[in-house]
Write a protein that holds these residues in place. Structure first.
Motif, mmCIF file in Angstrom:
data_model
loop_
_atom_site.group_PDB
_atom_site.id
_atom_site.type_symbol
_atom_site.label_atom_id
_atom_site.label_comp_id
_atom_site.label_asym_id
_atom_site.label_seq_id
_atom_site.Cartn_x
_atom_site.Cartn_y
_atom_site.Cartn_z
ATOM 1 N N LEU A 1 0.860 -1.178 0.000
ATOM 2 C CA LEU A 1 0.000 0.000 0.000
ATOM 3 C C LEU A 1 0.900 1.233 0.000
ATOM 4 O O LEU A 1 1.799 1.350 0.832
ATOM 5 N N LEU A 2 0.669 2.166 -0.941
ATOM 6 C CA LEU A 2 1.539 3.328 -1.107
ATOM 7 C C LEU A 2 0.727 4.613 -1.097
ATOM 8 O O LEU A 2 -0.404 4.652 -1.592
ATOM 9 N N PHE A 3 1.342 5.667 -0.566
ATOM 10 C CA PHE A 3 0.715 6.980 -0.509
ATOM 11 C C PHE A 3 1.634 8.010 -1.171
ATOM 12 O O PHE A 3 2.843 8.009 -0.933
ATOM 13 N N PHE A 4 1.048 8.889 -1.988
ATOM 14 C CA PHE A 4 1.805 9.920 -2.698
ATOM 15 C C PHE A 4 1.142 11.264 -2.424
ATOM 16 O O PHE A 4 -0.084 11.365 -2.405
ATOM 17 N N ALA B 1 -3.755 -7.367 3.190
ATOM 18 C CA ALA B 1 -3.937 -7.169 1.748
ATOM 19 C C ALA B 1 -5.374 -7.448 1.338
ATOM 20 O O ALA B 1 -5.956 -6.726 0.519
ATOM 21 N N LYS B 2 -5.953 -8.482 1.920
ATOM 22 C CA LYS B 2 -7.338 -8.837 1.597
ATOM 23 C C LYS B 2 -8.297 -7.731 2.028
ATOM 24 O O LYS B 2 -9.235 -7.370 1.317
ATOM 25 N N GLU B 3 -8.055 -7.163 3.204
ATOM 26 C CA GLU B 3 -8.915 -6.093 3.717
ATOM 27 C C GLU B 3 -8.787 -4.834 2.864
ATOM 28 O O GLU B 3 -9.802 -4.206 2.522
ATOM 29 N N ILE C 1 9.199 12.042 4.771
ATOM 30 C CA ILE C 1 10.029 11.652 5.901
ATOM 31 C C ILE C 1 9.685 10.250 6.375
ATOM 32 O O ILE C 1 10.531 9.488 6.819
ATOM 33 N N ASP C 2 8.405 9.887 6.255
ATOM 34 C CA ASP C 2 7.957 8.621 6.807
ATOM 35 C C ASP C 2 7.938 7.472 5.787
ATOM 36 O O ASP C 2 7.524 6.369 6.126
ATOM 37 N N HIS C 3 8.395 7.736 4.559
ATOM 38 C CA HIS C 3 8.413 6.681 3.535
ATOM 39 C C HIS C 3 7.091 5.906 3.541
ATOM 40 O O HIS C 3 7.038 4.762 3.981
ATOM 41 N N PRO C 4 6.001 6.498 3.094
ATOM 42 C CA PRO C 4 4.677 5.898 3.281
ATOM 43 C C PRO C 4 4.384 4.716 2.345
ATOM 44 O O PRO C 4 3.520 4.772 1.485
ATOM 45 N N LEU C 5 5.157 3.642 2.504
ATOM 46 C CA LEU C 5 4.919 2.400 1.803
ATOM 47 C C LEU C 5 4.741 1.310 2.849
ATOM 48 O O LEU C 5 5.551 1.183 3.777
ATOM 49 N N PHE C 6 3.703 0.505 2.688
ATOM 50 C CA PHE C 6 3.381 -0.498 3.688
ATOM 51 C C PHE C 6 3.324 -1.878 3.039
ATOM 52 O O PHE C 6 2.464 -2.141 2.189
ATOM 53 N N LYS C 7 4.214 -2.762 3.437
ATOM 54 C CA LYS C 7 4.192 -4.143 2.967
ATOM 55 C C LYS C 7 3.095 -4.865 3.727
ATOM 56 O O LYS C 7 3.105 -4.907 4.959
ATOM 57 N N LEU C 8 2.138 -5.424 3.005
ATOM 58 C CA LEU C 8 0.935 -5.972 3.628
ATOM 59 C C LEU C 8 1.032 -7.476 3.848
ATOM 60 O O LEU C 8 1.489 -8.218 2.971
ATOM 61 N N LYS C 9 0.563 -7.905 4.994
ATOM 62 C CA LYS C 9 0.406 -9.331 5.262
ATOM 63 C C LYS C 9 -0.844 -9.818 4.526
ATOM 64 O O LYS C 9 -1.693 -9.003 4.150
ATOM 65 N N PRO C 10 -0.989 -11.125 4.310
ATOM 66 C CA PRO C 10 -2.143 -11.626 3.544
ATOM 67 C C PRO C 10 -3.484 -11.103 4.036
ATOM 68 O O PRO C 10 -4.324 -10.681 3.235
ATOM 69 N N GLY C 11 -3.716 -11.103 5.346
ATOM 70 C CA GLY C 11 -4.990 -10.618 5.863
ATOM 71 C C GLY C 11 -5.181 -9.131 5.629
ATOM 72 O O GLY C 11 -6.288 -8.682 5.296
ATOM 73 N N GLU D 1 -12.163 -2.534 -4.072
ATOM 74 C CA GLU D 1 -13.247 -3.145 -4.857
ATOM 75 C C GLU D 1 -14.579 -2.459 -4.584
ATOM 76 O O GLU D 1 -15.406 -2.284 -5.490
ATOM 77 N N LYS D 2 -14.804 -2.033 -3.331
ATOM 78 C CA LYS D 2 -16.023 -1.294 -3.001
ATOM 79 C C LYS D 2 -16.044 0.055 -3.716
ATOM 80 O O LYS D 2 -17.089 0.501 -4.206
ATOM 81 N N ILE D 3 -14.878 0.713 -3.789
ATOM 82 C CA ILE D 3 -14.796 2.005 -4.483
ATOM 83 C C ILE D 3 -15.124 1.826 -5.958
ATOM 84 O O ILE D 3 -15.888 2.610 -6.546
#
Length: 301
Positions: free
Chosen positions: A79-82, A138-140, A126-136, A146-148
């Motif tokens: 998950l990434l934020f720009f 990522a699913k959430e 500063i916070d490097h807003p990239l989040f490596k997601l665990k399977p659960g 998908e709702k969007i």
């Protein structure tokens, strides 16, 4: 002078081919896109510049994302934020990469969020807003995207209010996660930063009217445009070209001064103004130092 910041409208018009006509008509502040579809349609990686909008991306695959003067490798579900403050790009998307990204302006949330997006650590280099997601996780996150997608295609008067709640959910879920801390200096970082520096410099020329002015004329000002430290800019340009940032600026400034002196009937005070000098005396001093001749004599030769 050309723009160094891409607007959301320019993003729609020049970078993407699958923007819905419905969005153009009823909302110009939010949309969502498929990474896989953009890859199939041959959409290239974004230019390394700043934007005037925010982006949230769920990326499924392997790639390297470049924020400012930092490069961050990712693999798997991320998950990434720009944000609008920081220039960014990423390497060409590899075959098989999937996911989605949504783009929006601060105004999209003016009536919903009680905080400014720019105040969130998610939208901070500063916070490097990239989040490596665990399977659960990522699913959430995927279910929210998908709702969007499902909601944006509906003919529903309150659909954008519902979408705002989904995007807010993405933001607040992410603030519970731990950002990826794996950062490295990409071997092409100097070339990439130098290319953007050169582009910003070149965009300001030629000067064709007396109302136009050369404004990005110092390493510090250009570094601020790129949201990187001036030392990082100077180091990158020197490594890539062998010349200093100031030498490049002075070389371009001198060339434009010569062109204006030879090919316009503007007086020297007018030329000094459009080239960004405080007064004619400063311009005269600069030109003579660079060419060993005064502007007035150069014009007569």
């Amino acid at each position: 002078m050309g723009k160094s910041i891409e607007s959301l409208e320019e993003f729609y018009r020049h970078k993407l081919t699958n923007v819905s006509e419905g969005l153009r008509k009823d909302n110009d502040q939010f949309n969502i896109f498929s990474i896989e579809e953009n890859s199939i349609n041959g959409i290239s990686s974004p230019a390394y510049i700043r934007r005037n909008f925010y982006k949230i991306m769920l990326f499924k695959g392997k790639n390297i994302f470049h924020y400012g003067d930092k490069s961050i490798p990712i693999e798997g579900d991320t998950l990434l934020f720009f944000d609008p403050k920081t220039p960014y790009t990423y390497d060409p998307v590899e075959p098989g990469s999937k996911g989605w990204f949504c783009v929006f302006k601060q105004e999209f949330f003016h009536t919903s969020l009680r905080i400014n997006l720019s105040d969130l650590p998610l939208f901070s280099i500063i916070d490097h807003p990239l989040f490596k997601l665990k399977p659960g996780e990522a699913k959430e996150i995927q279910s929210i995207f998908e709702k969007i997608i499902k909601t944006i295609d509906k003919d529903y008067i309150y659909k954008y209010e519902l979408i705002k709640s989904y995007v807010s959910e993405l933001i607040y879920l992410a603030m519970q996660l731990h950002p990826s801390e794996e950062v490295f200096h990409h071997p092409d970082a100097s070339s990439r930063i130098t290319a953007v520096f050169s582009e910003l410099l070149e965009r300001q020329f030629p000067i064709e009217s007396k109302t136009q002015r050369f404004e990005l004329r110092s390493p510090k000002v250009i570094a601020d445009q790129l949201s990187i430290h001036v030392n990082s800019l100077n180091r990158a340009v020197k490594n890539a070209t062998g010349l200093t940032t100031t030498e490049h600026i002075f070389e371009k400034l001198t060339a434009e001064a010569k062109a204006l002196l030879k090919h316009t009937n503007w007086n020297i005070a007018e030329i000094s103004y459009v080239l960004g000098f405080e007064d004619q005396a400063h311009f005269n001093k600069f030109f003579k130092k660079q060419t060993n001749i005064s502007p007035s004599i150069f014009r007569q030769v």
